[in-house]
Enzyme design. Structure first.
Site, PDB file in Angstrom:
ATOM      1  CB  CYS A   1      -0.921   0.011   1.010  1.00  9.07           C
ATOM      2  SG  CYS A   1      -1.963   1.305   1.241  1.00  9.07           S
TER       3      CYS A   1
ATOM      4  CB  CYS B   1      -0.615   2.283   3.858  1.00  7.13           C
ATOM      5  SG  CYS B   1      -2.218   1.759   3.538  1.00  7.13           S
ATOM      6  CG  ASP B   2       3.351   1.261   4.323  1.00  7.78           C
ATOM      7  OD1 ASP B   2       2.773   1.924   5.544  1.00  7.78           O
ATOM      8  OD2 ASP B   2       3.003   0.284   4.273  1.00  7.78           O
TER       9      ASP B   2
END
Length: 336
Positions: free
Chosen positions: A156, A159-160
């Site tokens: 992701c 997300c990261d």
């Protein structure tokens, strides 16, 4: 609760052969405990529905494999994924959600109350059902990939990606998701290497045009990743050209695997309407499925956003939808 009887060497009996005569009967059962399921449990518990929540094979969902979560509202300093899921569960349990270990392995949604089989042996009845079984990211199957998950290996970028400013990173894949991930990562990384096993992308033409116009994206064609390098964090990847069979190393600080997700909805395929991949279809602006009394939330029905905050939002919706539906069923029918 009665257990399903064993039948000699044939193992555990199927749901069709299970005896539900004395099975536990609950008003609402929630299947899955990611952000969606635990939010649904919180709202349902506060509505005095006393839901039973089966945690499934991966309690806490995908967030338990995540290290720092910095994009969930209310945590300005960030929070570890497992810690956040623990807080979700504690909050739901505080209001009376009955959290249980166990995996729902079979269902019969053709009759009421709904019939569920837990761990292939325990029959349970439910008046309403919330499905929050999530989806599992597809990975490459490399030993070091699993070991470094959350330490440079991710599925992701949203997300990261922000954890890797001004360094080189790699994305594996050639479809829309891979190209979108690569373009998003150019906001942070100094260089994004898009690794694809073919010599052309499978992404839509408009996405390809945007990617090719971005000079921070480089392409590693006809290539597969064969290993992830690094002890405690990603230091690079070893790749192999599928045409020449030559191997080489690419120095990157993160590997984003973008080869798709698989919704964890296999046991519902014979019962509910789904798209071709297996995401459960829900009615517009609701979590109602094709069967009244069955609701779906989180990544089991969302193939677009796949974020913790959107999963939690649909979990709230599912609990409210279930509460209202159960209330309607309790209303006396007017005489004709």
């Amino acid at each position: 609760m009665d257990e399903v009887r064993r039948t000699g060497d044939s193992g555990l009996m199927s749901i069709e052969d299970a005896d539900f005569t004395d099975a536990e009967h609950r008003q609402l059962i929630i299947v899955g405990t990611g952000a969606a399921g635990l939010t649904a449990a919180l709202y349902a518990a506060r509505a005095n529905l006393t839901p039973v929540v089966f945690k499934g094979p991966e309690p806490g969902g995908q967030l338990v494999t995540t290290t720092d979560v910095e994009n969930y509202p209310g945590f300005p300093e960030g929070i570890l994924g497992p810690e956040m899921m623990m807080k979700f569960e504690e909050q739901a349990a505080r209001f009376g959600a009955d959290m249980r270990f166990g995996t729902v392995t079979a269902v019969d949604l053709s009759r009421r109350p709904f019939r569920l089989l837990v761990d292939e042996r325990v029959p349970v009845l439910a008046d309403a059902l919330i499905i929050s079984t999530g989806a599992s990211a597809r990975y490459l199957g490399l030993p070091n990939e699993e070991r470094l998950l959350g330490h440079g290996v991710s599925s992701c970028a949203t997300c990261d990606g922000a954890f890797f400013p001004d360094v080189e990173v790699a994305v594996v894949g050639g479809g829309d998701t891979a190209v979108e991930e690569a373009m998003f990562l150019t906001r942070f990384a100094s260089r994004v290497h898009l690794i694809h096993r073919r010599d052309e992308l499978r992404a839509s033409k408009i996405l390809q045009d945007r990617a090719f116009a971005n000079d921070k994206i480089g392409y590693v064609w006809d290539t597969v990743v064969v290993d992830v390098l690094g002890e405690n964090e990603v230091d690079g990847v070893r790749v192999r050209n599928v045409k020449t069979e030559e191997t080489s190393e690419l120095a990157v600080k993160a590997l984003f695997v973008a080869i798709g997700h698989t919704p964890n909805t296999e046991i519902f395929k014979a019962s509910l309407d789904m798209n071709e991949v297996g995401y459960i279809d829900t009615h517009p602006k609701s979590t109602h499925t094709s069967i009244p009394g069955v609701f779906a939330c989180g990544d089991a029905q969302d193939h677009v956003y796949r974020q913790a905050v959107t999963a939690a939002g649909t979990g709230c919706m599912a609990a409210i939808d279930a509460e209202r539906w159960l209330a309607e069923q309790a209303q006396p029918t007017e005489a004709s």
